[in-house]
Motif scaffolding. Structure first.
Motif, PDB file in Angstrom:
ATOM      1  N   ASP A  99     -24.906  21.736   5.233  1.00 26.71           N
ATOM      2  CA  ASP A  99     -25.866  21.743   4.138  1.00 26.71           C
ATOM      3  C   ASP A  99     -25.319  21.048   2.893  1.00 26.71           C
ATOM      4  O   ASP A  99     -25.860  21.174   1.806  1.00 26.71           O
ATOM      5  CB  ASP A  99     -26.301  23.174   3.800  1.00 26.71           C
ATOM      6  N   ASP A 100     -24.222  20.308   3.033  1.00 28.61           N
ATOM      7  CA  ASP A 100     -23.675  19.506   1.957  1.00 28.61           C
ATOM      8  C   ASP A 100     -24.383  18.148   1.925  1.00 28.61           C
ATOM      9  O   ASP A 100     -24.642  17.546   2.965  1.00 28.61           O
ATOM     10  CB  ASP A 100     -22.166  19.316   2.185  1.00 28.61           C
ATOM     11  N   CYS A 101     -24.684  17.645   0.736  1.00 28.74           N
ATOM     12  CA  CYS A 101     -25.451  16.408   0.613  1.00 28.74           C
ATOM     13  C   CYS A 101     -24.717  15.212   1.214  1.00 28.74           C
ATOM     14  O   CYS A 101     -25.335  14.356   1.849  1.00 28.74           O
ATOM     15  CB  CYS A 101     -25.776  16.138  -0.860  1.00 28.74           C
ATOM     16  N   ALA A 104     -25.156  15.361   4.961  1.00 24.82           N
ATOM     17  CA  ALA A 104     -26.528  14.995   5.325  1.00 24.82           C
ATOM     18  C   ALA A 104     -26.724  13.488   5.227  1.00 24.82           C
ATOM     19  O   ALA A 104     -27.388  12.876   6.074  1.00 24.82           O
ATOM     20  CB  ALA A 104     -27.521  15.725   4.418  1.00 24.82           C
ATOM     21  N   ASN A 136     -34.110  15.964   6.644  1.00 20.35           N
ATOM     22  CA  ASN A 136     -33.050  16.910   6.307  1.00 20.35           C
ATOM     23  C   ASN A 136     -32.368  16.516   4.997  1.00 20.35           C
ATOM     24  O   ASN A 136     -32.004  17.377   4.186  1.00 20.35           O
ATOM     25  CB  ASN A 136     -32.025  16.941   7.442  1.00 20.35           C
ATOM     26  N   GLN A 137     -32.226  15.220   4.779  1.00 22.30           N
ATOM     27  CA  GLN A 137     -31.617  14.742   3.536  1.00 22.30           C
ATOM     28  C   GLN A 137     -32.463  15.132   2.322  1.00 22.30           C
ATOM     29  O   GLN A 137     -31.930  15.509   1.270  1.00 22.30           O
ATOM     30  CB  GLN A 137     -31.434  13.231   3.594  1.00 22.30           C
ATOM     31  N   LEU A 139     -34.413  17.780   2.092  1.00 19.70           N
ATOM     32  CA  LEU A 139     -34.274  19.217   1.893  1.00 19.70           C
ATOM     33  C   LEU A 139     -32.974  19.565   1.173  1.00 19.70           C
ATOM     34  O   LEU A 139     -32.937  20.454   0.312  1.00 19.70           O
ATOM     35  CB  LEU A 139     -34.320  19.937   3.242  1.00 19.70           C
ATOM     36  N   ILE A 140     -31.890  18.848   1.514  1.00 18.90           N
ATOM     37  CA  ILE A 140     -30.575  19.190   0.979  1.00 18.90           C
ATOM     38  C   ILE A 140     -30.274  18.464  -0.322  1.00 18.90           C
ATOM     39  O   ILE A 140     -29.736  19.048  -1.271  1.00 18.90           O
ATOM     40  CB  ILE A 140     -29.483  18.887   2.027  1.00 18.90           C
ATOM     41  N   CYS A 141     -30.625  17.173  -0.387  1.00 19.00           N
ATOM     42  CA  CYS A 141     -30.219  16.343  -1.526  1.00 19.00           C
ATOM     43  C   CYS A 141     -31.330  16.149  -2.551  1.00 19.00           C
ATOM     44  O   CYS A 141     -31.055  15.715  -3.676  1.00 19.00           O
ATOM     45  CB  CYS A 141     -29.764  14.962  -1.040  1.00 19.00           C
TER      46      CYS A 141
END
Length: 278
Positions: A99-101, A104, A136-137, A139-141
């Motif tokens: 879950d780290d940008c 991702a 996913n990027q 959502l996380i970043c």
């Protein structure tokens, strides 16, 4: 859309300068085109596997992808440095926080690499993996200005459309230029080929109408990948071309050999094909 994808790659490589950078080997074994094709296929499959990595599998799948990139570099060569850049960006694959940008974004780069080398047979699966990584990027970043969402939208439902590939070449992987524009100026044809994928690859050359023969396009030939390359005449696998048909709106020929950029970096081209109708 193509420039946004390139920005994501550059941003990743810029932010991972603290990772261990291990250069690729300089001595590449002389393997045939078939071996290179297999190596590219194995790299793209490793990238797809990496796209679904979780906390438990990240290091294993990242390492497998990294090793595949290194193998591709050794077999196919990496004169434009694109494979080495991705390997450096992956570091030693010890980062397992999904879950780290940065992680991702690393997966986005991996799946984009696979998508850029997709064939008709694996286009849909590679496209869907790339879309999943982009989602996913977001959502996380996050996604300032909806730039990432714009790439997702441009991919549509990942259905392969039938494109007429009029110029193609193998250069560290198959490069297909499916958007070709021919400008007629008097008796001169100015030919530009670009890719519809998310990159800025381009090929350009000029030729007089009805002219055929060996090396007639060489003085104006340019190939742009990460940098722009021109025909090499250093006496070792020099660039050569052969236009066999140039009449009635049809231009057919082949090209191959070494091209070099302004920094003296060489790139080996094989299986270059020109089959244009305009």
């Amino acid at each position: 859309m193509k420039k946004i994808g390139i920005f994501l790659v550059c941003a990743l490589l810029f932010t991972l300068t603290s990772c261990d950078n291990e250069p690729l080997e300089d001595d590449f074994p002389e393997n045939g085109e078939t071996s290179c094709t297999v190596a590219v296929a194995e790299t793209t499959q490793a990238a797809i596997n990496f796209s679904v990595a979780n906390v438990d599998t990240y290091t294993q799948l990242c390492t497998a992808y990294r090793n595949a990139l290194i193998a591709q570099s050794q077999i196919c060569g990496d004169d434009d440095g694109s494979l080495d850049l991705i390997v450096s960006g992956l570091g030693d694959c010890s980062q397992v926080v999904i879950d780290d940008c940065e992680s991702a974004t690393a997966i986005v780069v991996a799946t984009q690499q696979a998508f850029d080398n997709a064939t008709d047979a694996n286009f849909t699966s590679f496209c869907n993996a790339y879309k999943t990584a982009l989602e996913n990027q977001i959502l996380i970043c996050g996604d300032d200005n909806d730039n990432i969402q714009s790439i997702i939208d441009s991919l549509g439902d990942c259905t392969q459309t039938t494109l007429e590939v009029e110029i193609s070449v193998v250069a560290g992987g198959l490069r297909e230029f499916d958007m070709v524009n021919v400008v007629v100026e008097g008796n001169l044809l100015k030919v530009t080929g670009e890719t519809s994928g998310p990159n800025d690859y381009m090929v350009y050359f000029e030729i007089a109408m009805s002219e055929t023969g060996v090396d007639v396009i060489n003085p104006t030939f340019e190939l742009t990948l990460i940098s722009t390359f021109f025909p090499s005449t250093q006496g070792f696998e020099d660039f050569t071309s052969n236009i066999t048909v140039n009449t009635d709106g049809t231009l057919t020929g082949t090209f191959s050999g070494t091209v070099t950029n302004a920094d003296g970096g060489d790139l080996s081209l094989t299986s270059g094909m020109i089959n244009i109708t305009y």
